[in-house]
Design a protein around this motif. Structure first.
Motif, mmCIF file in Angstrom:
data_model
loop_
_atom_site.group_PDB
_atom_site.id
_atom_site.type_symbol
_atom_site.label_atom_id
_atom_site.label_comp_id
_atom_site.label_asym_id
_atom_site.label_seq_id
_atom_site.Cartn_x
_atom_site.Cartn_y
_atom_site.Cartn_z
ATOM 1 N N UNK A 189 29.856 11.253 40.136
ATOM 2 C CA UNK A 189 31.219 10.723 40.100
ATOM 3 C C UNK A 189 31.250 9.271 40.554
ATOM 4 N N UNK A 190 30.454 8.936 41.580
ATOM 5 C CA UNK A 190 30.396 7.554 42.064
ATOM 6 C C UNK A 190 29.820 6.608 41.017
ATOM 7 N N UNK A 191 28.945 7.134 40.158
ATOM 8 C CA UNK A 191 28.325 6.304 39.120
ATOM 9 C C UNK A 191 29.189 6.187 37.867
ATOM 10 N N UNK A 192 30.388 6.765 37.908
ATOM 11 C CA UNK A 192 31.330 6.559 36.804
ATOM 12 C C UNK A 192 31.599 7.766 35.939
ATOM 13 N N UNK A 193 30.920 8.887 36.174
ATOM 14 C CA UNK A 193 31.153 10.075 35.362
ATOM 15 C C UNK A 193 32.468 10.735 35.785
ATOM 16 N N UNK A 194 33.235 11.202 34.780
ATOM 17 C CA UNK A 194 34.460 11.920 35.123
ATOM 18 C C UNK A 194 34.111 13.342 35.585
ATOM 19 N N UNK A 195 35.127 14.101 35.989
ATOM 20 C CA UNK A 195 34.877 15.431 36.558
ATOM 21 C C UNK A 195 34.210 16.355 35.545
ATOM 22 N N UNK A 196 34.667 16.297 34.286
ATOM 23 C CA UNK A 196 34.114 17.184 33.258
ATOM 24 C C UNK A 196 32.660 16.845 32.962
#
Length: 290
Positions: A189-196
């Motif tokens: 998530x910190x690297x830019x990925x959304x929750x899904x």
């Protein structure tokens, strides 16, 4: 020194002997007997004739029995999909609970196992019967205007299968999700990925072995749980397990029942073989990612 090694060797052998004897007498022996019995002929009155024959396997290609296998596979697939859809989120989020609530959740899931599954299924009859608990609740909430008459229907059998097998899926997924390092999800998530995307690329991949083992623990038994179809489906839902029971208890055609059992064993063994192949591929993919 040699005497000590010899004593240790015999001690080790004697400790394993009960396990080997149990396996040979109660597992391997009945399997071998069943396979041999499937190649024999049925006697005219009672028992079998010790003559080699492939007729029992040829009889399985009758459209009636092929359709029964098809219906059994269909019910197993539907039940497994529903169990996975319900059990995976339950097992996954149970692993994210605190230690206290994990123990409480596990206790809630284990309590039904303290009662016979037959007794629990008879309890579902009072729920599914016309004007039963479910009908009265739905009519009170004005969801339905008349009794649904769910008992002795296909949905009732599916519901019984899901109820019986759901804990196996939840525990399988929970055992994988409990070992999951959730800091990896936070890093994604910190690297830019959304929750899904974080869930699909990290959580789902790492808990996939638990899901696959849950599928096996659900699909394989659902092929042979004939008593659920018998109790909740009446004579309307006929599974291969019901046919085997009838051949044994009513028709007394033991060789044909053995042949059907061997075919069912081959189908379930094929599922386990596919599961092991998929697990090995996933393990190699996981190693290759490091």
């Amino acid at each position: 020194m040699k005497n000590h090694k010899k004593i240790w060797h015999w001690g080790y052998f004697l400790t394993l002997l009960p396990m080997y004897l149990f396996t040979i007498i109660f597992i391997l022996g009945p399997l071998v007997y069943m396979i041999i019995l499937s190649f024999l002929k049925r006697a005219e009155t009672w028992g079998v004739v010790w003559e080699f024959s492939l007729q029992n396997y040829a009889d399985m290609f009758d459209p009636v029995y092929l359709n029964t296998f098809k219906e059994s596979l269909k019910l197993a697939a539907i039940s497994t999909l529903l169990v996975a859809a319900i059990g995976y989120p339950c097992g996954y989020f149970m692993a994210k609970l605190s230690a206290r609530w994990q123990k409480i959740s596990m206790m809630i899931l284990m309590i039904p196992f303290w009662t016979s599954s037959l007794i629990r299924l008879y309890g579902w009859i009072t729920i599914f019967t016309a004007n039963g608990v479910l009908d009265k609740a739905l009519m009170t909430l004005h969801v339905t205007d008349s009794p649904l008459r769910l008992l002795y229907t296909y949905p009732a059998v599916v519901g019984g299968m899901v109820y019986t097998l759901l804990p196996f899926m939840i525990f399988s997924v929970y055992s994988s999700a409990e070992k999951l390092d959730f800091t990896l999800v936070e890093a994604a998530r910190d690297l830019g990925a959304n929750a899904a995307k974080a869930f699909l690329t990290i959580s789902f991949k790492l808990t996939l072995p638990g899901l696959l083992s849950g599928v096996i623990l659900t699909f394989v038994p659902s092929m042979g749980l004939f008593f659920i179809a018998d109790i909740l489906g009446g004579n309307k839902v006929v599974l291969i397990g019901v046919v085997i029971q009838e051949q044994l208890m009513k028709v007394h055609n033991w060789p044909f029942a053995a042949a059907l059992s061997v075919a069912l064993m081959i189908l379930t063994s094929l599922m386990i073989f596919i599961y092991r192949k998929i697990s090995k591929v996933k393990e190699l993919e996981g190693l290759g990612s490091f």
